[in-house]
Design an enzyme around this catalytic site. Sequence first.
Site, PDB file in Angstrom:
ATOM      1  N   ASP A   1      -3.202   4.617  -2.371  1.00 52.61           N
ATOM      2  CA  ASP A   1      -4.330   5.127  -1.599  1.00 52.61           C
ATOM      3  C   ASP A   1      -4.755   6.512  -2.095  1.00 52.61           C
ATOM      4  O   ASP A   1      -3.904   7.392  -2.294  1.00 52.61           O
ATOM      5  CB  ASP A   1      -3.912   5.197  -0.122  1.00 52.61           C
ATOM      6  CG  ASP A   1      -5.047   5.518   0.809  1.00 52.61           C
ATOM      7  OD1 ASP A   1      -5.995   4.723   0.869  1.00 52.61           O
ATOM      8  OD2 ASP A   1      -4.982   6.558   1.497  1.00 52.61           O
TER       9      ASP A   1
ATOM     10  N   HIS B   1     -11.085  -3.490   2.711  1.00 53.12           N
ATOM     11  CA  HIS B   1     -11.039  -3.114   4.132  1.00 53.12           C
ATOM     12  C   HIS B   1     -11.928  -1.915   4.454  1.00 53.12           C
ATOM     13  O   HIS B   1     -12.163  -1.619   5.629  1.00 53.12           O
ATOM     14  CB  HIS B   1      -9.595  -2.801   4.521  1.00 53.12           C
ATOM     15  CG  HIS B   1      -9.033  -1.625   3.774  1.00 53.12           C
ATOM     16  ND1 HIS B   1      -8.783  -1.656   2.417  1.00 53.12           N
ATOM     17  CD2 HIS B   1      -8.702  -0.379   4.181  1.00 53.12           C
ATOM     18  CE1 HIS B   1      -8.309  -0.480   2.036  1.00 53.12           C
ATOM     19  NE2 HIS B   1      -8.256   0.314   3.076  1.00 53.12           N
ATOM     20  N   ASP B   2     -12.417  -1.214   3.431  1.00 54.15           N
ATOM     21  CA  ASP B   2     -13.282  -0.040   3.629  1.00 54.15           C
ATOM     22  C   ASP B   2     -14.748  -0.321   3.301  1.00 54.15           C
ATOM     23  O   ASP B   2     -15.588   0.564   3.462  1.00 54.15           O
ATOM     24  CB  ASP B   2     -12.822   1.119   2.727  1.00 54.15           C
ATOM     25  CG  ASP B   2     -11.552   1.782   3.223  1.00 54.15           C
ATOM     26  OD1 ASP B   2     -11.287   1.734   4.439  1.00 54.15           O
ATOM     27  OD2 ASP B   2     -10.812   2.348   2.390  1.00 54.15           O
TER      28      ASP B   2
ATOM     29  N   ASP C   1       0.852  -1.185   0.000  1.00 53.84           N
ATOM     30  CA  ASP C   1       0.000   0.000   0.000  1.00 53.84           C
ATOM     31  C   ASP C   1       0.891   1.239   0.000  1.00 53.84           C
ATOM     32  O   ASP C   1       1.813   1.356   0.814  1.00 53.84           O
ATOM     33  CB  ASP C   1      -0.883  -0.004   1.257  1.00 53.84           C
ATOM     34  CG  ASP C   1      -2.334   0.304   0.936  1.00 53.84           C
ATOM     35  OD1 ASP C   1      -2.563   1.317   0.267  1.00 53.84           O
ATOM     36  OD2 ASP C   1      -3.219  -0.463   1.351  1.00 53.84           O
TER      37      ASP C   1
ATOM     38  N   GLU D   1      -6.394   3.919  -6.145  1.00 57.33           N
ATOM     39  CA  GLU D   1      -7.724   4.130  -5.569  1.00 57.33           C
ATOM     40  C   GLU D   1      -8.178   5.526  -5.983  1.00 57.33           C
ATOM     41  O   GLU D   1      -7.546   6.520  -5.641  1.00 57.33           O
ATOM     42  CB  GLU D   1      -7.661   4.017  -4.047  1.00 57.33           C
ATOM     43  CG  GLU D   1      -9.024   4.177  -3.393  1.00 57.33           C
ATOM     44  CD  GLU D   1      -8.957   4.331  -1.886  1.00 57.33           C
ATOM     45  OE1 GLU D   1      -9.915   3.913  -1.223  1.00 57.33           O
ATOM     46  OE2 GLU D   1      -7.971   4.890  -1.366  1.00 57.33           O
TER      47      GLU D   1
END
Length: 559
Positions: free
Chosen positions: A199, A329-330, A98, A256
């Site tokens: 991210d 995870h979100d 990440d 993302e």
Amino acid sequence: MNKKWWKEAVVYQIYPRSFNDSNGDGIGDLRGVIEKVDYLDKLGIDVVWLNPVYESPNDDNGYDISDYQAIMDEFGTMMDWEELLEALHDRGIKLIMDLVVNHTSDEHKWFVESRKSKDNLYRDYYIWRPGEDGAPPNNWRSHFSGSAWDYDEQTDEYYLHLFSSKQPDLNWKNPNLRQEIYKMMTWWLEKGIDGFRMDVINMISKVEGLPDGEEVGEDGYASGGEYFLNGPKVHDYLQEMNQEVLSKYDIMTVGETPGVTPKQGIKYVAKERKELDMVFQFELMDIDSGEGGKWDLADWKLTELKNIISKWQIGLENQGWNSLYLNNHDQPRPVSRFGDDDKYRVESAKMLATMNHTLQGTPYIYQGEEIGMTNVEFDSITDYEDIETLNMYQERVVEGNKDREEVMEAIYAKGRDNARTPMHWDNSENAGFTDGKPWIKLNPNYKEINVENALDNPDSIFYYYQKLIKLRKENPVFVYGNYQLLLEDDENIYAYLRNYNGQRLLVILNFFAKEVKFELSDNINFASKELLISNYEVNEEQISEIDLRPYEARVYKLS
């Protein structure tokens, strides 16, 4: 079709805090991941995406990084990380890390220096502005509630944080900052990683002047997204990043990118633009959000889902590449969100998996998805750990006198902790996740839904995923075939064809808990058919008319 290893890969996402705890402190760690590498190998995945394991005060579960080149003590050591990389590579599994470079932690050495004085060398690494008459510089709202600005007494100015106040935004206009980031990325690539998941990468460029956002909510703040999503210099920065770092390695990159349309998405992923390999788009993730955003629950129709997916499948065809995901995870668990997590949990989980692995793009599996883990409903807000959830509850219930039950229903449906409860390994205490007290409570259904049970049952969701991954490796049409939607207006059935080099797939999905009739159009001709996979036992020979059972999925190869 330009063939690449990352197009043919299946990615498994690991949220290490909740994956497997090796030392009994209640927190998943790197050695815990090492213990489960053979499990990942058995599933058949090609790539692991590891959520942040860097040094962090953990205000936002590791997305507030204080040192990009160190490992958080809770997760282990750099030696543990190196051992994990070796264990994955030994089994032919790649590792992507990440990359969180829209913001750092306020405890990062750059920010510690930046806040000392207005003429500090690091001041311009972040976005500082004077206030106006005791008010923040503009009306932007943080994604985690409240103003996106925090006042700092030491220099009598505000700093921008699109997320938590402990996550100050970096100032990408500063060339020295960008070089520091590229140097750090190169350091990780030289250690042998195979790429990055980036991210909120489309937030790194802000519009000059940082004007007030236009749509002001009840709280007096505006999202401001029109001034920081896909900003004026974002493509310049990514092309520079590609030129200085990414192009020098055979890696995969996924960005993302909230708020991106297919037309905008092509700008990020078109081969000739030399930016990223693929993006995570959020249109599908917003299908059940009302006008008030994520927490405003709305009904969705299958035609809307088909329209979103088709728009991206066709919009990127021959120009870019899709990433295929139903949770992370979100996001809440897909079987609870798009399927039936009760009576038809197994059937609907397999149906959703069939869709995600038979579209054009790279499929992502989030830990626990492959055993059909579900959303959780904790009784008390004190059982939740996620900063976004807790801030929203405080703002709406404690300060805003909103109905508690209504807010809790939204949390049950959309809260990020749905995906962050510990992985279910077996039916022992704490689901085999830890010998200690878990950092967050478990979903109480772990005695039924766990890896041990899945591996003991040849008809389990796990083995269905394993078969889908194997089929994808054996049949190039799964990866490279174009996409043709059938039954566009049908509100129950999602069906489509994939075509590649004379190979054809017919995918038929009943999206709901009722029986419906599928009828194949007369103009789809074929000499023979082969059933590749289905989530029910299939006996009938003809496919011109099929009585589909609840959540039934079938994939045929036509020739």
